[in-house]
Design an enzyme around this catalytic site. Structure first.
Site, PDB file in Angstrom:
ATOM      1  N   ASN A 146      44.406  83.879  40.708  1.00 18.52           N
ATOM      2  CA  ASN A 146      44.571  82.582  41.436  1.00 18.52           C
ATOM      3  C   ASN A 146      43.888  81.510  40.876  1.00 18.52           C
ATOM      4  O   ASN A 146      44.705  80.406  40.857  1.00 18.52           O
ATOM      5  CB  ASN A 146      44.196  82.784  42.935  1.00 18.52           C
ATOM      6  CG  ASN A 146      42.709  83.180  43.374  1.00 18.52           C
ATOM      7  OD1 ASN A 146      42.185  83.699  42.344  1.00 18.52           O
ATOM      8  ND2 ASN A 146      42.196  82.831  44.532  1.00 18.52           N
ATOM      9  N   GLU A 242      33.037  88.714  46.022  1.00 18.05           N
ATOM     10  CA  GLU A 242      33.358  87.653  46.618  1.00 18.05           C
ATOM     11  C   GLU A 242      34.866  88.337  46.961  1.00 18.05           C
ATOM     12  O   GLU A 242      35.825  88.398  45.935  1.00 18.05           O
ATOM     13  CB  GLU A 242      33.762  86.375  45.662  1.00 18.05           C
ATOM     14  CG  GLU A 242      32.406  85.867  45.262  1.00 18.05           C
ATOM     15  CD  GLU A 242      31.810  84.851  46.481  1.00 18.05           C
ATOM     16  OE1 GLU A 242      32.486  85.086  47.835  1.00 18.05           O
ATOM     17  OE2 GLU A 242      30.725  84.476  46.390  1.00 18.05           O
ATOM     18  N   CYS A 276      41.140  82.078  48.166  1.00 19.38           N
ATOM     19  CA  CYS A 276      40.439  82.901  49.090  1.00 19.38           C
ATOM     20  C   CYS A 276      40.301  82.624  50.352  1.00 19.38           C
ATOM     21  O   CYS A 276      40.336  83.079  51.557  1.00 19.38           O
ATOM     22  CB  CYS A 276      39.120  83.591  48.247  1.00 19.38           C
ATOM     23  SG  CYS A 276      38.140  82.397  47.626  1.00 19.38           S
ATOM     24  N   GLU A 450      27.666  82.865  45.483  1.00 16.92           N
ATOM     25  CA  GLU A 450      28.001  81.816  44.334  1.00 16.92           C
ATOM     26  C   GLU A 450      27.395  80.582  44.587  1.00 16.92           C
ATOM     27  O   GLU A 450      27.571  79.926  45.778  1.00 16.92           O
ATOM     28  CB  GLU A 450      29.051  81.954  43.741  1.00 16.92           C
ATOM     29  CG  GLU A 450      29.551  83.182  43.208  1.00 16.92           C
ATOM     30  CD  GLU A 450      31.049  83.399  42.850  1.00 16.92           C
ATOM     31  OE1 GLU A 450      31.262  83.293  41.632  1.00 16.92           O
ATOM     32  OE2 GLU A 450      32.047  83.719  43.713  1.00 16.92           O
TER      33      GLU A 450
END
Ligand code: NAD
Length: 474
Positions: A146, A242, A276, A450
């Site tokens: 993505n 993630e 996401c 992150e």
């Protein structure tokens, strides 16, 4: 058509498997061939990274930061070309691809500015106790399709900054911008510090189970994340996962529609909804339900859908036909159960994988479109009567990436946001991320973070140094 190669131990190498086609989602046609590596080539990459680690792992922080700055400057210089490549393989409009590249520059510069100080835990006349942070060794980065370029940067830059050597494995759907990124990085680091292997099915699992790799930073679906976790158990790899999200947003009663509707639209449809932490379920008080639905449909209909390289296009294709099919299936399922499509609602009859921005009303929890991550250009609106009930429904998900609350009274909205079961809770915004703020999910959206100092520390292992002082010094 075939100028792309893997990079192992500082050298560009052809894959030993059969190259595979990379498809432009705006045309449905192949525009390049990507090399397919073999497990033997993965072994070479791991061995190269291990060799390089013996000196890179001991290099000074100043040296690593300086090299990251040089990498950032090169990415910036080549931003136009990189952005065009992202459009070709991913589909997003050029301006968005350009901001993906420039975001990558900002994240790289941030990594180059980070400190990893030794923490003095205790100093007494008899002893000195320090906490040191050391690199882990070989880190593998596995990325989705993505935001291929930016997510690769999110993985690779802090890993290098902390002194690790890296093997990058991009999605086979969008491998090319990562190949170019790795070539740029390789100009500024010793051979073996950065490597890239590309391939189709099965390659990721060989990485996840490899005993010579010490950590995996993975961004992708929850299902694949679970497989990575299982495969990584053999040598107890460190993991940052993630994973997917199904972010809810709650609009509190009395929220002025015009003040927030544009931001809500952007949060839901950024990157054609393939983000996401996009806003994926919108809970609106029944008193304003119709007004929000209509205002969102107006913005959706304003979008210029087309090839991301064409002038004036604001909305690109879905990245791949499987995702397009899933979106169509979820919308059809919602309609079959009483949902109403206000705009969009079907794939466009043209070449490429186009699905227009779609607003669906009359749906609720229990509909697949609400309960599952659609990861595409459709937003379901769910009416609620009571804020407590909306909060309960927002939290009734196995996912826990982000969530947001919108309202005219920020303090009241914050009080509700604090009760969301999510790694990030936003007030009057959604999907805001920046290099210095830790980002990560809870529940089945994964673990680890992150960005920020916490994100950097995930690429280190701690060593406690406990020094007993000689008697003379006591
Ligand atoms: P995916 O899980 O299908 O693939 C992700 C990567 O894993 C790809 O590189 C793929 O080749 C690789 N892979 C596949 N099988 C593997 C295996 N068995 N072992 C190791 N690697 C394997 O995900 P996708 O379809 O590329 O991306 C979409 C998903 O990613 C969505 O669910 C989205 O929410 C999630 N995502 C999450 C974040 C986040 O930060 N939380 C960011 C972006 C995307």
């Amino acid at each position: 058509m075939n100028d792309y190669q893997m990079l192992i131990d500082g050298a560009r190498v052809a894959g030993e498997g059969d190259p595979f086609e990379v498809i432009n989602p705006a045309t449905g046609q192949a525009f390049a061939l990507c090399p397919a590596g073999t497990v033997a080539q993965l072994e070479q990459a791991v061995a190269a990274a291990q060799r390089a680690f013996t000196s890179w792992g001991r290099s000074s922080c100043a040296e690593r930061c300086e090299r990251l700055q040089l990498i950032a400057a090169d990415i910036e210089r080549e931003a136009d070309e990189l952005a065009r490549l992202i459009v070709l393989e991913q589909g997003k409009p050029l301006a968005l691809a350009f901001s993906e590249v420039m975001g990558g520059v900002a994240w790289t510069r941030y990594a180059a500015s980070q400190e990893l100080p030794v923490e003095l835990v205790e100093e007494t006349p008899t002893q000195r106790v320090e906490l040191h942070r050391k690199p882990l060794g070989v880190v593998a980065s596995i990325t989705p399709w993505n935001w291929p370029f930016m997510i690769a940067i999110w993985h690779i830059m802090p890993a290098l900054r902390a002194g690790n050597c890296v093997i990058s494995k991009p999605s086979s759907l969008t491998p090319l911008s990562t190949i170019r990124l790795v070539e740029i990085i390789a100009r500024h680091v010793p051979a073996g510090v950065i490597n890239i292997v590309t391939g189709e099915r099965g390659f990721g699992s060989a990485i996840a189970s490899h005993p010579g790799i010490h950590k995996i930073v993975f961004t992708g679906s929850t299902e694949t994340g679970q497989r990575v976790m299982q495969a990584a158990a053999g040598n107890l790899k460190r993991l940052t996962l993630e994973l997917g999200g199904n972010d809810a947003a709650i609009v509190l009663p009395g929220t002025p529609v015009e003040a927030v509707v544009e931001d809500i639209f952007q949060a839901a449809f950024l990157n054609m909804g393939q983000t996401c932490a996009a806003l994926k379920r919108l809970y609106v008080h029944e008193s304003q339900y119709q007004a929000f639905a209509e205002a969102l449909a107006v913005i959706a209909q304003r979008q210029v859908v087309g090839d991301g390289l064409e002038e004036g296009v604001t909305f690109g294709p879905v990245q791949n036909p499987e995702q397009l099919e899933l979106v169509a299936e979820l919308v059809d399922d919602a309609c079959a159960k009483g949902g109403q499509v206000l705009c969009g609602g079907a794939p466009l009859p043209r070449t490429g994988f186009f699905y227009p921005p779609t607003i669906v009303t009359g749906v609720s929890d229990g509909h697949r479109l609400v309960d599952e991550e659609q990861f595409g250009p459709v937003l379901p609106l769910i009416a609620y009567r009571d804020v407590e009930d909306a909060l309960r429904r927002a939290n009734a998900s196995t996912m826990g990436l982000g969530g947001s609350v919108w309202g005219p009274d920020a303090a009241a909205a914050q009080a509700v946001a604090a009760r969301l079961e999510s790694g990030v809770a936003w007030v009057n915004c959604h999907a805001q991320i920046q290099p210095n703020t830790p980002f990560g999910g809870c529940k089945m959206s994964g673990f680890g973070v992150e960005f920020g100092q916490e994100g950097l520390l995930e690429f280190t292992t701690q060593q406690l140094l406990f020094v007993r002082k000689p008697a003379a010094q006591q």
